[in-house]
Design an enzyme around this catalytic site. Structure first.
Site, PDB file in Angstrom:
ATOM      1  N   GLY A   1      35.900  41.443  52.414  1.00 53.42           N
ATOM      2  CA  GLY A   1      35.789  42.529  51.426  1.00 53.42           C
ATOM      3  C   GLY A   1      34.615  42.340  50.490  1.00 53.42           C
ATOM      4  N   ALA A   2      33.438  42.043  51.059  1.00 59.22           N
ATOM      5  CA  ALA A   2      32.325  41.599  50.208  1.00 59.22           C
ATOM      6  C   ALA A   2      31.180  42.607  50.065  1.00 59.22           C
ATOM      7  CB  ALA A   2      31.790  40.271  50.726  1.00 59.22           C
TER       8      ALA A   2
ATOM      9  N   ARG B   1      31.043  45.066  48.164  1.00 67.37           N
ATOM     10  CA  ARG B   1      30.978  45.487  46.762  1.00 67.37           C
ATOM     11  C   ARG B   1      31.694  44.477  45.868  1.00 67.37           C
ATOM     12  NH1 ARG B   1      30.957  49.806  49.916  1.00 67.37           N
ATOM     13  NH2 ARG B   1      32.908  49.118  50.828  1.00 67.37           N
TER      14      ARG B   1
ATOM     15  N   SER C   1      45.228  37.219  40.865  1.00 62.64           N
ATOM     16  CA  SER C   1      44.962  38.025  39.667  1.00 62.64           C
ATOM     17  C   SER C   1      45.835  37.500  38.540  1.00 62.64           C
ATOM     18  CB  SER C   1      45.322  39.492  39.944  1.00 62.64           C
ATOM     19  OG  SER C   1      45.406  40.216  38.725  1.00 62.64           O
TER      20      SER C   1
ATOM     21  N   TYR D   1      51.220  45.366  43.413  1.00 65.46           N
ATOM     22  CA  TYR D   1      50.010  44.536  43.319  1.00 65.46           C
ATOM     23  C   TYR D   1      50.360  43.143  42.764  1.00 65.46           C
ATOM     24  CZ  TYR D   1      45.179  43.373  41.894  1.00 65.46           C
ATOM     25  OH  TYR D   1      43.946  42.772  41.724  1.00 65.46           O
TER      26      TYR D   1
ATOM     27  N   LYS E   1      49.945  39.482  44.582  1.00 67.79           N
ATOM     28  CA  LYS E   1      49.084  38.428  44.019  1.00 67.79           C
ATOM     29  C   LYS E   1      49.882  37.187  43.639  1.00 67.79           C
ATOM     30  CE  LYS E   1      45.179  40.677  44.331  1.00 67.79           C
ATOM     31  NZ  LYS E   1      44.162  40.225  45.307  1.00 67.79           N
TER      32      LYS E   1
ATOM     33  N   ILE F   1      37.939  42.517  35.227  1.00 68.53           N
ATOM     34  CA  ILE F   1      36.548  42.360  35.673  1.00 68.53           C
ATOM     35  C   ILE F   1      35.966  43.743  35.976  1.00 68.53           C
ATOM     36  CG2 ILE F   1      35.029  41.190  37.339  1.00 68.53           C
ATOM     37  CD1 ILE F   1      36.817  39.196  35.779  1.00 68.53           C
TER      38      ILE F   1
HETATM   39  P1  NAD Z   1      36.433  46.357  44.915  1.00 69.25           P
HETATM   40  O1  NAD Z   1      37.332  47.504  45.227  1.00 69.25           O
HETATM   41  O2  NAD Z   1      35.215  46.566  44.091  1.00 69.25           O
HETATM   42  O3  NAD Z   1      36.000  45.626  46.269  1.00 69.25           O
HETATM   43  C1  NAD Z   1      36.938  45.274  47.250  1.00 69.25           C
HETATM   44  C2  NAD Z   1      36.283  45.352  48.615  1.00 69.25           C
HETATM   45  O4  NAD Z   1      37.262  45.023  49.606  1.00 69.25           O
HETATM   46  C3  NAD Z   1      35.755  46.753  48.956  1.00 69.25           C
HETATM   47  O5  NAD Z   1      34.429  46.656  49.411  1.00 69.25           O
HETATM   48  C4  NAD Z   1      36.710  47.243  50.050  1.00 69.25           C
HETATM   49  O6  NAD Z   1      36.104  48.122  50.979  1.00 69.25           O
HETATM   50  C5  NAD Z   1      37.129  45.928  50.691  1.00 69.25           C
HETATM   51  N1  NAD Z   1      38.397  46.036  51.422  1.00 69.25           N
HETATM   52  C6  NAD Z   1      39.503  46.736  51.073  1.00 69.25           C
HETATM   53  N2  NAD Z   1      40.459  46.586  52.001  1.00 69.25           N
HETATM   54  C7  NAD Z   1      39.957  45.772  52.968  1.00 69.25           C
HETATM   55  C8  NAD Z   1      40.465  45.238  54.178  1.00 69.25           C
HETATM   56  N3  NAD Z   1      41.701  45.531  54.607  1.00 69.25           N
HETATM   57  N4  NAD Z   1      39.670  44.423  54.920  1.00 69.25           N
HETATM   58  C9  NAD Z   1      38.423  44.117  54.508  1.00 69.25           C
HETATM   59  N5  NAD Z   1      37.888  44.588  53.360  1.00 69.25           N
HETATM   60  C10 NAD Z   1      38.640  45.407  52.597  1.00 69.25           C
HETATM   61  O7  NAD Z   1      37.403  45.272  44.238  1.00 69.25           O
HETATM   62  P2  NAD Z   1      37.063  44.004  43.343  1.00 69.25           P
HETATM   63  O8  NAD Z   1      37.363  44.353  41.927  1.00 69.25           O
HETATM   64  O9  NAD Z   1      35.739  43.418  43.704  1.00 69.25           O
HETATM   65  O10 NAD Z   1      38.240  43.041  43.817  1.00 69.25           O
HETATM   66  C11 NAD Z   1      38.049  41.953  44.709  1.00 69.25           C
HETATM   67  C12 NAD Z   1      39.308  41.094  44.681  1.00 69.25           C
HETATM   68  O11 NAD Z   1      39.549  40.630  43.349  1.00 69.25           O
HETATM   69  C13 NAD Z   1      40.579  41.867  45.083  1.00 69.25           C
HETATM   70  O12 NAD Z   1      41.433  41.033  45.833  1.00 69.25           O
HETATM   71  C14 NAD Z   1      41.214  42.205  43.748  1.00 69.25           C
HETATM   72  O13 NAD Z   1      42.598  42.380  43.848  1.00 69.25           O
HETATM   73  C15 NAD Z   1      40.853  40.973  42.941  1.00 69.25           C
HETATM   74  N6  NAD Z   1      40.887  41.169  41.478  1.00 69.25           N
HETATM   75  C16 NAD Z   1      40.061  42.069  40.875  1.00 69.25           C
HETATM   76  C17 NAD Z   1      40.135  42.223  39.492  1.00 69.25           C
HETATM   77  C18 NAD Z   1      39.258  43.172  38.736  1.00 69.25           C
HETATM   78  O14 NAD Z   1      39.462  43.299  37.525  1.00 69.25           O
HETATM   79  N7  NAD Z   1      38.299  43.827  39.340  1.00 69.25           N
HETATM   80  C19 NAD Z   1      41.058  41.468  38.751  1.00 69.25           C
HETATM   81  C20 NAD Z   1      41.875  40.578  39.425  1.00 69.25           C
HETATM   82  C21 NAD Z   1      41.775  40.425  40.795  1.00 69.25           C
END
Ligand code: NAD
Length: 248
Positions: free
Chosen positions: A13-14, A16, A143, A156, A160, A189
Site C-alpha cells: 500500500g505504498a 501514497r 494505530s 478499524y 488494529k 497523520i
Molecule cells: P492512505 O489511504 O493514504 O494510503 C493507503 C494505501 O494503501 C493506498 O495507496 C491504497 O490504495 C492502499 N491499499 C488499500 N487497500 C489495499 C490492499 N488491499 N492492498 C494493497 N494496497 C492497498 O493511508 P495512510 O494514511 O497512508 O495509511 C497507511 C497505514 O497507516 C494504514 O494501515 C492506516 O490504517 C495506518 N494509519 C494511518 C493513520 C493516519 O492518521 N493517516 C493513523 C494510524 C494508522
C-alpha cells in the site's frame, strides 16, 4: 555507510501516504525497494521514477494484500526479482468509519480483511524465506486507536488491536531465528485517509495532542527506518506509538 545498504524492503500500500514516505526513507538509506498497491497508477509510476533516480533497485507490483493467493504469488515474484526480502512493512489499510448502530456487516468484514487478514497473508508468505536466511524485520502498521479504541471506528480499532496481538505472537514465534516483528501505532497523520475528517474534528484532535500538530508521514517513516535497521536489533514484539504524545 547508510543504515539499510544491501537490504531489500517490501512495503504494501505504498503508492501514497505513509507507505510512500517509508519507501522513500528506506531508499534514502540505501535499501532496494519492492512496493505494492492495488494498481500501478500514476502515483505508483511517479514513485518508481523517484526511487530509480535515487540509485536503488525498485519495482512496483499491483497486488491486493487482503488476498491470500495474491500475497503468495506476490512474494514469489518479489523473491524471483530481488533474491531476498529483509524487511516487510505491512502498511496497506483502509477505514469504513461508522457508529456500530449503522455499521454494516460488509463494512466490518472488509476492514478486518484488508487491515488484519492482509498481515497474516503477507507474513505467512514471507516467513519461509526469512526463516531460511535467519534474519528479517517485520513491521506492522497499527494505530493509536488499536491501543485505546475510538467511537465510530470499532471495526478499524478491532483490526488494529488484532494486529498488535499478531505482532507480539510472531515476535515470540520467530525470535529464535533472529526475525523481529514490531508494530507502529501512528496517531493523527496528514494523509488522504485523514483528509476525509471534518475541520472541527481535526481541530479537536490537534487540541489534545501535546505536540500541538498533526504528524507528517515522514514522522512515521523515521520510526520505520529505526525498526528496519540494525539500530533496533534488540527490539521485538513492541508497539511504538508515533502520535505527538496523544496517547500518554
Ligand atoms: P492512505 O489511504 O493514504 O494510503 C493507503 C494505501 O494503501 C493506498 O495507496 C491504497 O490504495 C492502499 N491499499 C488499500 N487497500 C489495499 C490492499 N488491499 N492492498 C494493497 N494496497 C492497498 O493511508 P495512510 O494514511 O497512508 O495509511 C497507511 C497505514 O497507516 C494504514 O494501515 C492506516 O490504517 C495506518 N494509519 C494511518 C493513520 C493516519 O492518521 N493517516 C493513523 C494510524 C494508522
Amino acid at each position: 555507510m547508510k543504515l539499510l545498504e544491501n537490504k531489500t524492503a517490501l512495503v504494501t500500500g505504498a503508492a501514497r501516504g505513509i507507505g510512500r514516505s517509508i519507501v522513500l526513507a528506506y531508499a534514502a538509506q540505501g535499501a532496494d525497494i519492492a512496493f505494492t498497491d492495488l494498481k500501478v497508477d500514476d502515483d505508483a509510476e511517479s514513485l518508481l521514477e523517484e526511487l530509480k533516480a535515487m540509485g536503488v533497485k525498485a519495482k512496483a507490483y499491483a497486488s491486493d494484500a487482503s488476498s491470500f493467493e495474491g500475497s503468495e504469488k506476490l512474494v514469489e515474484e518479489v523473491l524471483n526479482d530481488f533474491g531476498k526480502v529483509d524487511i516487510l512493512v505491512n502498511n496497506a489499510g483502509i477505514t469504513r468509519d461508522q457508529l456500530l448502530m449503522r455499521m454494516s456487516e460488509q463494512d466490518w468484514d472488509l476492514v478486518i480483511k484488508v487491515n488484519l487478514k492482509s498481515v497474516f497473508n503477507m507474513t505467512k508468505a514471507i516467513q519461509r524465506s526469512m526463516l531460511r536466511q535467519r534474519s528479517g524485520s517485520i513491521i506492522n502498521m497499527s494505530s493509536v486507536v488499536g491501543v485505546s479504541g475510538n467511537a465510530g471506528q470499532s471495526n478499524y480499532s478491532a483490526s488494529k488491536a488484532g494486529l498488535i496481538g499478531f505482532t507480539k505472537s510472531i515476535a515470540q514465534e520467530l525470535g529464535s531465528r533472529s526475525i523481529r516483528c514490531n508494530a507502529i501505532a501512528p496517531g493523527f497523520i496528514e494523509t488522504a485517509m485523514t483528509s476525509k475528517l471534518a475541520e472541527d474534528v481535526r481541530e479537536e484532535w490537534i487540541k489534545n495532542i501535546p505536540l500541538r500538530r498533526a504528524g507528517k508521514p515522514e514522522d512515521v517513516a523515521n520510526v520505520a527506518v529505526f525498526l528496519a535497521s540494525d539500530l533496533s536489533s534488540y527490539v521485538t514484539g513492541q508497539v511504538i506509538q508515533v502520535c505527538g504524545g496523544m496517547n500518554t
